[in-house]
Design an enzyme around this catalytic site. Structure first.
Site, PDB file in Angstrom:
ATOM      1  N   GLY A 235       4.715  -1.140   7.303  1.00 24.71           N
ATOM      2  CA  GLY A 235       5.976  -0.540   7.716  1.00 24.71           C
ATOM      3  C   GLY A 235       5.791   0.479   8.817  1.00 24.71           C
ATOM      4  O   GLY A 235       4.871   0.407   9.628  1.00 24.71           O
ATOM      5  N   ARG A 236       6.648   1.460   8.800  1.00 24.90           N
ATOM      6  CA  ARG A 236       6.661   2.504   9.825  1.00 24.90           C
ATOM      7  C   ARG A 236       5.495   3.481   9.613  1.00 24.90           C
ATOM      8  O   ARG A 236       5.294   3.973   8.521  1.00 24.90           O
ATOM      9  CB  ARG A 236       8.007   3.219   9.719  1.00 24.90           C
ATOM     10  N   ASP A 237       4.710   3.726  10.648  1.00 24.59           N
ATOM     11  CA  ASP A 237       3.646   4.732  10.652  1.00 24.59           C
ATOM     12  C   ASP A 237       2.691   4.551   9.473  1.00 24.59           C
ATOM     13  O   ASP A 237       2.359   5.512   8.780  1.00 24.59           O
ATOM     14  CB  ASP A 237       4.253   6.136  10.644  1.00 24.59           C
ATOM     15  N   HIS A 238       2.227   3.345   9.259  1.00 26.71           N
ATOM     16  CA  HIS A 238       1.329   3.052   8.148  1.00 26.71           C
ATOM     17  C   HIS A 238       0.041   3.866   8.281  1.00 26.71           C
ATOM     18  O   HIS A 238      -0.618   3.865   9.317  1.00 26.71           O
ATOM     19  CB  HIS A 238       0.991   1.557   8.134  1.00 26.71           C
ATOM     20  N   ALA A 239      -0.317   4.574   7.205  1.00 23.67           N
ATOM     21  CA  ALA A 239      -1.556   5.362   7.127  1.00 23.67           C
ATOM     22  C   ALA A 239      -1.634   6.446   8.191  1.00 23.67           C
ATOM     23  O   ALA A 239      -2.713   6.937   8.519  1.00 23.67           O
ATOM     24  CB  ALA A 239      -2.793   4.466   7.207  1.00 23.67           C
TER      25      ALA A 239
ATOM     26  N   GLN B 208       0.851  -1.191   0.000  1.00 25.97           N
ATOM     27  CA  GLN B 208       0.000   0.000   0.000  1.00 25.97           C
ATOM     28  C   GLN B 208       0.887   1.242   0.000  1.00 25.97           C
ATOM     29  O   GLN B 208       1.855   1.328   0.752  1.00 25.97           O
ATOM     30  CB  GLN B 208      -0.876  -0.006   1.253  1.00 25.97           C
ATOM     31  N   THR B 209       0.563   2.209  -0.842  1.00 33.70           N
ATOM     32  CA  THR B 209       1.323   3.453  -0.825  1.00 33.70           C
ATOM     33  C   THR B 209       0.474   4.611  -1.316  1.00 33.70           C
ATOM     34  O   THR B 209      -0.422   4.431  -2.139  1.00 33.70           O
ATOM     35  CB  THR B 209       2.592   3.327  -1.693  1.00 33.70           C
ATOM     36  N   ARG B 210       0.745   5.788  -0.760  1.00 28.45           N
ATOM     37  CA  ARG B 210       0.168   7.022  -1.279  1.00 28.45           C
ATOM     38  C   ARG B 210       1.284   8.017  -1.578  1.00 28.45           C
ATOM     39  O   ARG B 210       1.046   9.204  -1.770  1.00 28.45           O
ATOM     40  CB  ARG B 210      -0.827   7.619  -0.277  1.00 28.45           C
TER      41      ARG B 210
ATOM     42  N   HIS C 191      11.452   1.793   0.521  1.00 29.38           N
ATOM     43  CA  HIS C 191      10.226   1.097   0.111  1.00 29.38           C
ATOM     44  C   HIS C 191      10.556  -0.018  -0.884  1.00 29.38           C
ATOM     45  O   HIS C 191       9.966  -1.106  -0.837  1.00 29.38           O
ATOM     46  CB  HIS C 191       9.249   2.068  -0.546  1.00 29.38           C
TER      47      HIS C 191
ATOM     48  N   HIS D  18      10.570   5.214  -2.536  1.00 27.11           N
ATOM     49  CA  HIS D  18      12.004   5.476  -2.461  1.00 27.11           C
ATOM     50  C   HIS D  18      12.749   4.176  -2.191  1.00 27.11           C
ATOM     51  O   HIS D  18      12.151   3.091  -2.138  1.00 27.11           O
ATOM     52  CB  HIS D  18      12.332   6.575  -1.445  1.00 27.11           C
TER      53      HIS D  18
END
Length: 387
Positions: free
Chosen positions: A288-292, A194-196, A203, A200
């Protein structure tokens, strides 16, 4: 081959075709109409195509209360965030139970019909702290709920066209279509990312680690409603396509978009994102870190810890891949995490978001260890166009 079972046991499809669609279109001409907000339209599309399975419409009061309090529907199925339809008060006042109403987009085009089963007060004082863990109006998700009306309509939907102008139609695959593609490729296990944001190097590392464990990788960016200061979807898609073309094994990687509006609900949204990807046929989900997340409302790994609150694998049904913060280490000459690297922050290449934006506006590429040069060039062009 056997793909993973959709959430709730069956893939929902509320899109009508042929004579059924023609009948609905004719009926809708005489019905009271509701113009959906952008979020509601994206939610309607997610319901219609089965991405929100097992939901068949907008939630009633009992499911709303249960989801807010327990992260479960009334039948016990895990569901972490309410999916509501909240028309303006003057419109809601004209609508009665068991009525059928036409659902339209902002240009007045018919999307479908709602069969109104419930009409209830929108308990924002329950939803906001439960879902967002804050009541701060500066939180974009909180602000969005505050703007909604105080009346909710619940009921099933029948849809004739969830979106007349879909972005990236060639990449806008439904859950049924991704499942068909996975089967065609022979992928029994698929990791979803998932990405918004643009991808980089860190990721890229996460996704490739996940691909080492599975048959295939679905890069699945969100292209629904986001914050005004997020990078536009068309720019991000240029980045994703360039990255996949140059740095991923195309025989093992798929790129498709997801038409969901961001809630920025951190931990609860991570659960929602995982269940959605299960409906798309994925078996593994990267968190991952701080998702959403947004701002400092959630702890760095709260979105990973929340999965420990469920009876796995029975309730979620997916393998959750929990990754720590990663960055390029100059001493290791690789992307690393605290699990794998003994070196301190002085050896890490991890410029702040503010520093990266300043570099892009100045026409400077961030370090190659942070971003692929082709991606940096796309972002520079965008950053300089917006000033």
């Amino acid at each position: 081959m056997s793909l993973i079972t959709p959430h709730g046991g069956k893939l929902v499809n509320r899109v009508l075709t042929g004579a059924a669609a023609e009948s609905i279109t004719h009926e809708a001409a005489s019905l009271t109409a509701i113009t959906l907000s952008p979020r509601e339209q994206f939610d309607l599309e997610m319901i219609a195509i089965g991405a929100f399975s097992p939901l068949t419409g907008f939630m009633g009061r009992a499911d709303f209360d249960s989801v807010c309090k327990t992260m479960r529907l009334t039948d016990g199925t895990v569901w972490p965030i309410p999916v509501t339809l909240c028309p303006p008060a003057d419109v809601a006042a004209k609508i009665n139970l068991e009525q059928r109403v036409a659902l339209k987009d902002s240009k007045g085009r018919l999307l479908g019909i709602l069969h109104v089963r419930e009409k209830f007060n929108h308990d924002k004082e329950l939803e906001i702290p439960s879902v967002y863990r804050t009541t701060d109006d500066a939180h974009p998700g909180v602000a969005q709920v505050r703007k909604q009306s105080d009346i909710c309509l619940g009921g099933t939907v029948d849809v004739i066209n969830p979106n007349y102008e879909p972005e990236f139609p060639d990449y806008r695959l439904t859950p049924a279509q991704t499942r068909e593609a996975f089967a065609k490729h022979g992928w029994n296990t698929v990791a979803a990312f998932q990405t918004r944001n643009p991808i980089h190097r860190s990721h890229e590392y996460l996704t490739k680690c996940a691909l080492e464990m599975t048959d295939g990788l679905l890069i699945h960016p969100l292209v629904g409603e986001t914050k005004s200061d997020d990078i536009p979807a068309n720019v991000r898609m240029d980045c994703y396509k360039t990255l996949v073309d140059n740095y991923y094994n195309k025989d093992r990687t798929m790129l498709s978009v997801m038409p969901l509006a961001m809630r920025y609900a951190g931990p609860r949204e991570a659960v929602l994102h995982s269940l959605i990807r299960k409906n798309y046929g994925c078996t593994h989900f990267i968190v991952g870190r701080d998702h959403a997340g947004v701002g400092n409302y959630y702890g760095t790994y709260d979105a990973q810890k929340i999965f420990d609150e469920f009876d796995q694998p029975r309730e979620i049904g997916m393998t959750i891949l929990k990754f720590e913060h990663t960055a390029w280490c100059k001493a290791c000459a690789a992307v690393v995490s605290p699990k794998t690297c003994p070196h301190g922050p002085d050896q890490k290449v991890a410029p702040s978001g503010t520093k990266v934006r300043e570099m892009l506006r100045a026409g400077q590429r961030p370090p190659n260890e942070f971003s692929r040069p082709e991606i940096a060039d796309i972002l520079i062009k965008w950053a300089q166009s917006v000033g």
